[in-house]
Design a protein around this motif. Structure first.
Motif, PDB file in Angstrom:
ATOM      1  N   ILE A 122       0.861  -1.185   0.000  1.00  0.00           N
ATOM      2  CA  ILE A 122       0.000   0.000   0.000  1.00  0.00           C
ATOM      3  C   ILE A 122       0.899   1.237   0.000  1.00  0.00           C
ATOM      4  CG2 ILE A 122      -1.896   1.190   1.196  1.00  0.00           C
ATOM      5  CD1 ILE A 122      -2.179  -1.449   2.885  1.00  0.00           C
ATOM      6  N   ARG A 123       0.491   2.272  -0.726  1.00  0.00           N
ATOM      7  CA  ARG A 123       1.183   3.555  -0.691  1.00  0.00           C
ATOM      8  C   ARG A 123       0.154   4.660  -0.927  1.00  0.00           C
ATOM      9  NH1 ARG A 123       4.427   3.887  -6.514  1.00  0.00           N
ATOM     10  NH2 ARG A 123       2.550   4.139  -7.785  1.00  0.00           N
ATOM     11  N   LEU A 124       0.593   5.889  -0.709  1.00  0.00           N
ATOM     12  CA  LEU A 124      -0.248   7.053  -0.974  1.00  0.00           C
ATOM     13  C   LEU A 124       0.335   7.847  -2.132  1.00  0.00           C
ATOM     14  CD1 LEU A 124      -0.808   8.383   2.662  1.00  0.00           C
ATOM     15  CD2 LEU A 124      -2.188   6.724   1.391  1.00  0.00           C
ATOM     16  N   LYS A 125      -0.526   8.319  -2.996  1.00  0.00           N
ATOM     17  CA  LYS A 125      -0.141   9.271  -4.035  1.00  0.00           C
ATOM     18  C   LYS A 125      -0.697  10.617  -3.579  1.00  0.00           C
ATOM     19  CE  LYS A 125      -2.116   9.781  -8.269  1.00  0.00           C
ATOM     20  NZ  LYS A 125      -2.491   9.377  -9.646  1.00  0.00           N
ATOM     21  N   VAL A 126       0.197  11.584  -3.375  1.00  0.00           N
ATOM     22  CA  VAL A 126      -0.200  12.868  -2.784  1.00  0.00           C
ATOM     23  C   VAL A 126       0.049  13.985  -3.798  1.00  0.00           C
ATOM     24  CG1 VAL A 126       0.149  14.428  -0.840  1.00  0.00           C
ATOM     25  CG2 VAL A 126       0.455  11.968  -0.523  1.00  0.00           C
ATOM     26  N   THR A 127      -0.968  14.821  -3.987  1.00  0.00           N
ATOM     27  CA  THR A 127      -0.875  15.922  -4.933  1.00  0.00           C
ATOM     28  C   THR A 127      -1.548  17.151  -4.344  1.00  0.00           C
ATOM     29  OG1 THR A 127      -1.144  14.293  -6.698  1.00  0.00           O
ATOM     30  CG2 THR A 127      -1.315  16.600  -7.325  1.00  0.00           C
TER      31      THR A 127
END
Length: 126
Positions: free
Chosen positions: A100-105
């Motif tokens: 699992i990971r987060l994509k942050v924008t």
């Protein structure tokens, strides 16, 4: 709310790190994959100063490969500009794979705030 270093996606990262280009968090291993009977919470905290400059978009991604060769988006959240403190606590949806990971924008360049995000078992937001 207790944070475990093994389950942190983002650990006290300056908000100025995030702009309109996507940045990816640390990867958290999910054992052999699969969803828990009772999913953990994704908890996000903004400290030091309120989030400024734009909204922060967070997409939870999962994949069976640690290299994230075919990531699947399973949830999307928005932390609005002006937020501070414990700003998000949502249970992860079903459908998790091994990693699992987060994509942050940011909707614009983020000018303030220090961000921490991770998995926790309880999310008492009081």
């Amino acid at each position: 709310m207790i944070r475990d270093a093994e389950n942190l996606f983002i650990d006290k990262v300056a908000g100025t790190t995030y702009g309109t280009s996507a940045k990816y968090s640390n990867i958290v291993a999910n054992g052999g994959g699969g969803s828990a009977y009772e999913s953990p919470f994704l908890a996000v905290n903004v400290s030091v100063a309120a989030l400024a400059g734009g909204n922060l978009g967070i997409v939870v991604q999962t994949d069976d490969a640690e290299a994230f060769s075919a990531p699947q988006d399973i949830a999307t959240y928005t932390v609005p500009a002006g937020s501070k403190g414990d700003v998000l606590a949502e249970r992860l949806p079903f459908g998790l794979k091994k990693f699992i990971r987060l994509k942050v924008t940011g909707s614009a360049a983020i000018a303030a705030g220090v961000i921490t995000a991770g998995l926790v078992l309880d999310a008492d937001m009081k």
